[in-house]
Motif scaffolding. Structure first.
Motif, short mmCIF file in Angstrom:
data_model
loop_
_atom_site.label_atom_id
_atom_site.label_comp_id
_atom_site.label_asym_id
_atom_site.label_seq_id
_atom_site.Cartn_x
_atom_site.Cartn_y
_atom_site.Cartn_z
N PHE A 104 -0.16 8.65 15.65
CA PHE A 104 -0.97 8.01 14.62
C PHE A 104 -2.41 8.55 14.65
N ILE A 161 -2.31 11.69 12.86
CA ILE A 161 -2.25 11.46 11.40
C ILE A 161 -3.68 11.30 10.86
N TYR A 196 -4.47 12.57 4.96
CA TYR A 196 -4.52 11.13 5.26
C TYR A 196 -5.96 10.62 5.08
N GLY A 249 -8.61 -0.06 8.95
CA GLY A 249 -7.56 0.93 8.71
C GLY A 249 -6.50 0.52 7.71
N SER A 250 -6.71 -0.60 7.01
CA SER A 250 -5.72 -1.14 6.07
C SER A 250 -4.40 -1.47 6.76
N ASN A 300 0.29 -3.21 5.86
CA ASN A 300 1.63 -3.10 6.43
C ASN A 300 2.37 -4.44 6.44
N GLU A 332 8.63 0.98 7.13
CA GLU A 332 7.24 0.53 6.87
C GLU A 332 6.98 0.39 5.38
C1 AVI Z 1 -1.52 1.66 10.43
N1 AVI Z 1 -1.22 1.78 9.00
C2 AVI Z 1 -2.30 1.20 8.21
C3 AVI Z 1 -0.85 3.12 8.57
C4 AVI Z 1 -0.60 3.16 7.04
O1 AVI Z 1 -1.17 4.02 6.39
O2 AVI Z 1 0.10 2.28 6.54
C5 AVI Z 1 0.39 3.60 9.29
C6 AVI Z 1 0.90 4.91 8.77
N2 AVI Z 1 2.13 5.12 8.38
C7 AVI Z 1 2.27 6.37 7.99
N3 AVI Z 1 1.09 6.97 8.09
C8 AVI Z 1 0.23 6.07 8.60
#
Ligand code: AVI
Length: 340
Positions: free
Chosen positions: A63, A66, A72, A179-180, A184, A300
Motif C-alpha cells: 500500500f 501504491i 494513485y 487517505g479516504s 472503503n 474492496e
Molecule cells: C486505503 N484505501 C483508502 C485505499 C483506496 O484507495 O481505497 C486502498 C486501495 N485499494 C487499492 N488501491 C488503494
C-alpha cells in the motif's frame, strides 16, 4: 484508562521505551477472528474477503508503494492539502491536544500534522490505531525524530481502537481519518462509524477526515489499474496471507486483479477473478470451496464523494463542518469538523 479496561478489551501492553507503548490484542483472538470471518465471507453465494485483511506487513508495504505511484492521486492530493493548512488549522488548536489517528499505516502524512501541533504545544501524545504491525516501525522512527512526542499505539481495528481511546483523559483530541479510508466502508457502516466517533468525542475535540472526490472516470480507473501492477499485487497478496496464516492452498497464478468504476454506486469495486475452475482448502477456517472460471471474489469498494454527499454525511452524523479544504485539482477534500 484503567488496567482492567485494557484487559477486558483483550489487550496486552508492550512498553518499548519510555515514550513508546503499544497495546495489542492477544494473537489467538486475532487469528480466530480472521479464520472465522474468512470462513463466513467465502461461503456466501457472492464470495468476498474484507479489505481490512489486506494489511499484513507485506500488504502495508504494498500500500505504501501504491502511494508512490503517479496514477494513485489520492496520496499526493491529500499531502498537498496537508502541506498548505498549517495557518488555517492553527486557530482551532490549543496547547494541549492529543493526536489520534485511525488507520495510521506508516504515519508519513502524520508528520505534517505533528509539525502543526508542535507549533502550538510543547509536548504531544500521539495515538496511532492500526490493524497492521507496521505501526511498530513507524512509531519508533517518529519517537526518534520528535523529542517531546509520546506514542501510545493500538494495534487493532478502528472501532476497537476507539473503544480503547474513549475516556482516556480530559484533554482534547484531534482525531484524524486520512487517505479516504472512509470510502472503503459502505453507506451504513460509514454512518455507524461516524456516529460512533461523534458519540465518543468531547465537545472540544476536532475531527479531520480526508475524502476522495468524484472525478473523471479515466483518472479513477488508472488509479486502481496502475501500469506497474502494484495494485494487482496488493489485491492478490490477501490470498498469500490466507495461505500463510490459515494454511490455505490458493495458487496466485490462477487469479487476476479486476477493478472497475461503478458510476451509479459512485465507487471503484475491486475483485479477484478466478482464471479456471478450481477447488481451494482453508484448513484453519475448516473450509473447502470451489470457484468456477471467471467467478469473482469481491475484495474492496472505494467510494468517491460529491461535496453535497459529504455535507449530508456530516449532518446526519451530528457533525458541524468547520472547514473543507481542497487540492489544486479538486481531486480530494480534507474536512475539519466538530461535534454539534
Ligand atoms: C486505503 N484505501 C483508502 C485505499 C483506496 O484507495 O481505497 C486502498 C486501495 N485499494 C487499492 N488501491 C488503494
Amino acid at each position: 484508562m484503567s488496567k482492567s479496561k485494557q484487559e477486558l478489551l483483550g489487550y496486552q501492553s508492550h512498553l518499548i521505551q519510555d515514550n513508546l507503548t503499544y497495546f495489542k490484542p492477544t494473537r489467538t483472538s486475532t487469528t480466530v477472528t480472521f479464520a472465522e470471518e474468512i470462513r463466513s465471507s467465502l461461503q456466501e453465494p457472492k464470495k468476498s474477503i474484507s479489505p481490512k485483511f489486506f494489511y499484513d506487513e507485506n500488504g502495508s508495504k504494498l500500500f505504501d508503494e501504491i502511494c508512490t505511484l503517479p496514477e494513485y492521486y489520492p496520496y499526493n492530493s491529500e499531502t498537498e492539502i496537508l502541506q498548505s493548512i498549517e495557518k488555517k488549522l492553527l486557530p482551532y488548536l490549543s496547547n494541549e491536544f492529543h493526536l489520534v489517528e485511525l488507520g495510521s499505516g506508516s504515519s508519513v502524512k502524520t508528520r505534517l500534522l505533528i509539525d502543526v501541533l508542535f507549533k502550538s504545544q510543547k509536548h504531544l501524545q500521539y495515538f496511532p490505531i492500526d490493524i497492521s504491525e507496521i505501526l511498530d516501525q513507524s512509531a519508533k522512527s517518529l519517537c526518534m525524530d520528535y523529542e517531546n512526542l509520546k506514542v501510545t499505539g493500538v494495534v487493532d481495528t478502528y472501532e476497537k481502537g476507539l473503544d480503547f481511546i474513549e475516556h482516556y483523559d480530559d484533554k482534547p483530541n484531534l482525531i484524524t481519518f486520512l487517505g479516504s479510508s472512509f470510502g472503503n466502508l459502505d453507506h451504513n457502516e460509514g454512518m455507524k462509524f461516524l456516529q460512533r466517533i461523534n458519540t465518543l468525542m468531547k465537545s472540544d475535540d476536532l475531527f479531520l477526515i480526508g475524502l476522495d472526490l468524484k472525478k473523471d472516470h479515466e483518472v479513477l480507473h488508472n488509479a486502481y489499474n496502475d501500469s506497474q501492477k502494484t495494485t494487482a499485487k496488493f489485491n492478490l497478496n490477501v490470498l498469500k496471507r490466507i495461505n500463510e496464516e490459515l494454511g490455505a492452498d490458493f495458487n496466485l497464478e490462477n487469479f487476476e486483479h479486476h477493478a472497475v468504476y461503478d458510476e451509479q454506486k459512485g465507487r471503484i469495486e475491486m475483485y479477484l477473478r478466478s482464471l479456471s475452475e478450481q477447488s481451494i482448502t482453508i484448513p484453519k477456517s475448516d473450509l473447502s470451496i470451489t470457484l468456477s472460471k471467471d467467478e469473482l471474489i469481491h475484495t474492496e469498494n472505494s467510494h468517491k464523494f460529491s461535496i453535497s454527499q459529504i455535507e449530508s454525511y456530516l449532518k446526519e452524523s451530528n457533525f458541524e463542518k468547520l472547514e473543507m479544504w481542497f487540492d489544486s485539482r479538486k481531486y480530494f477534500a480534507l474536512v475539519l469538523g466538530k461535534k454539534i
